[in-house]
Scaffold this active site. Structure first.
Site, PDB file in Angstrom:
ATOM      1  N   GLU A 247     -14.511  33.169  -9.160  1.00 53.68           N
ATOM      2  CA  GLU A 247     -15.864  33.679  -9.344  1.00 53.68           C
ATOM      3  C   GLU A 247     -16.524  33.943  -7.993  1.00 53.68           C
ATOM      4  OE1 GLU A 247     -16.518  34.516 -12.213  1.00 53.68           O
ATOM      5  OE2 GLU A 247     -16.183  32.989 -13.734  1.00 53.68           O
TER       6      GLU A 247
ATOM      7  N   HIS B 130     -14.996  39.208 -10.200  1.00 58.89           N
ATOM      8  CA  HIS B 130     -13.996  38.141 -10.052  1.00 58.89           C
ATOM      9  C   HIS B 130     -12.583  38.690 -10.219  1.00 58.89           C
ATOM     10  CE1 HIS B 130     -14.140  36.840 -14.578  1.00 58.89           C
ATOM     11  NE2 HIS B 130     -13.219  37.736 -14.404  1.00 58.89           N
TER      12      HIS B 130
ATOM     13  N   ASP C  20      -3.756  32.579 -14.459  1.00 54.31           N
ATOM     14  CA  ASP C  20      -4.682  31.505 -14.814  1.00 54.31           C
ATOM     15  C   ASP C  20      -4.463  31.012 -16.239  1.00 54.31           C
ATOM     16  OD1 ASP C  20      -5.602  33.855 -15.989  1.00 54.31           O
ATOM     17  OD2 ASP C  20      -7.390  33.987 -14.738  1.00 54.31           O
TER      18      ASP C  20
ATOM     19  N   ASN D 236     -18.431  40.720 -12.704  1.00 55.80           N
ATOM     20  CA  ASN D 236     -19.060  40.206 -11.481  1.00 55.80           C
ATOM     21  C   ASN D 236     -18.129  40.293 -10.280  1.00 55.80           C
ATOM     22  OD1 ASN D 236     -17.200  38.207 -11.973  1.00 55.80           O
ATOM     23  ND2 ASN D 236     -18.683  36.590 -12.379  1.00 55.80           N
TER      24      ASN D 236
HETATM   25  P1  PGA Z   1     -11.041  42.000 -19.191  1.00 58.85           P
HETATM   26  O1  PGA Z   1     -11.162  40.848 -18.125  1.00 58.85           O
HETATM   27  O2  PGA Z   1      -9.722  42.650 -18.951  1.00 58.85           O
HETATM   28  O3  PGA Z   1     -11.068  41.300 -20.520  1.00 58.85           O
HETATM   29  O4  PGA Z   1     -12.190  42.907 -18.986  1.00 58.85           O
HETATM   30  C1  PGA Z   1     -10.824  41.111 -16.807  1.00 58.85           C
HETATM   31  C2  PGA Z   1     -11.117  39.908 -15.969  1.00 58.85           C
HETATM   32  O5  PGA Z   1     -12.037  39.141 -16.304  1.00 58.85           O
HETATM   33  O6  PGA Z   1     -10.437  39.722 -14.953  1.00 58.85           O
END
Ligand code: PGA
Length: 250
Positions: free
Chosen positions: A143, A138, A67, A136
């Site tokens: 999301e 995702h 992304d 959450n």
């Molecule tokens: P993080 O993010 O590694 O910064 O916890 C993971 C994600 O949002 O996929």
């Protein structure tokens, strides 16, 4: 889904780096799906350490990032382009032409999303997709509520994701509102998936993923449908999983 329970973030990172290195060293041309965020930073550092010691050959490695934010320049310190070059690409001998990251500044971001999926289809899906997981549930920037059949698309980030990512920005107001992300269907095209989770803030999502029904409310739960998923999680990240559940997936 196979669960590898490890003691710490460090152990998770060592496992992940070795897993990736196995692919890089055993396949003369490998397509790696890569992720950003706090979770894989140490993994990338270990890959760089390995490169410095062993001159591991990356000339035939092709990368496809999950992304990118929409609307921030690629040289912005918080762009995912900048992240990947800072943490990995600047330090290994991967040709720039082998690197794929969605262009969030494209004049037509919808066409960009379509073209990105075409590239993924062209290689028949990546060989190994590295994933983090959001609090959450995702994956990528998919999301909760994202249909499982979405391919690369434009997403409006939820407030909770923008808040979680605001630690990298001056303030919440500076966090972009949209991103371009591989969709869940794009991720499922991968031949193998390695999902990393560290820390208590991921415990609920990990629990949902293993114990709940597969549901768009927890995007990571879709991985139950994929035949080759390894989840590497530290003790805090599995703290809401029952011992029996951990054993049955180990
Ligand atoms: P993080 O993010 O590694 O910064 O916890 C993971 C994600 O949002 O996929």
């Amino acid at each position: 889904m196979k669960l590898v329970k490890v003691k710490s973030h460090e152990e998770m990172s060592v496992f992940a780096a070795n897993y990736i290195l196995d692919k890089v060293k055993s396949n003369s041309q490998v397509n790696l799906g890569l992720a950003t965020g706090g979770t894989p930073v140490r993994t990338y550092e270990l890959l760089v350490d390995d490169y410095r010691r062993n001159s591991t050959y990356y000339q035939n490695v092709y990368t496809y990032n999950l992304d990118e934010y929409v609307g921030i320049p690629i040289d912005h310190p918080n762009s995912y382009h900048a992240f990947m070059f800072e943490h990995l690409f600047n330090h290994i001998n991967i040709p720039e032409k082998n690197i794929h990251i969605p262009n969030g500044l494209s004049e037509d971001i919808y066409e960009e999303a379509h073209n990105y999926e075409t590239i993924i289809d062209g290689i028949g899906g990546v060989d190994l997709q590295l994933l983090g997981i959001g609090e959450n549930g995702h994956i990528g920037f998919n999301e909760p509520g994202t249909p499982f059949d979405r391919e690369t698309h434009i997403v409006t980030l939820t407030e909770s994701t923008r808040k979680a990512n605001s630690r990298y920005f001056e303030s919440l107001d500076h966090v972009p509102e949209r991103a371009i992300t591989m969709g869940i269907a794009s991720i499922l095209k991968s031949r193998g998936i390695l999902l990393l989770a560290s820390g208590e803030s991921k415990a609920e999502a990990i629990s949902q993923m293993f114990t709940g029904k597969s549901s768009i409310d927890c995007p990571a739960s879709v991985l139950k449908y994929h035949p080759n998923v390894v989840v590497v999680a530290d003790e805090q990240a599995v703290s809401k999983l029952k011992a029996a559940m951990i054993l049955s997936h180990s």
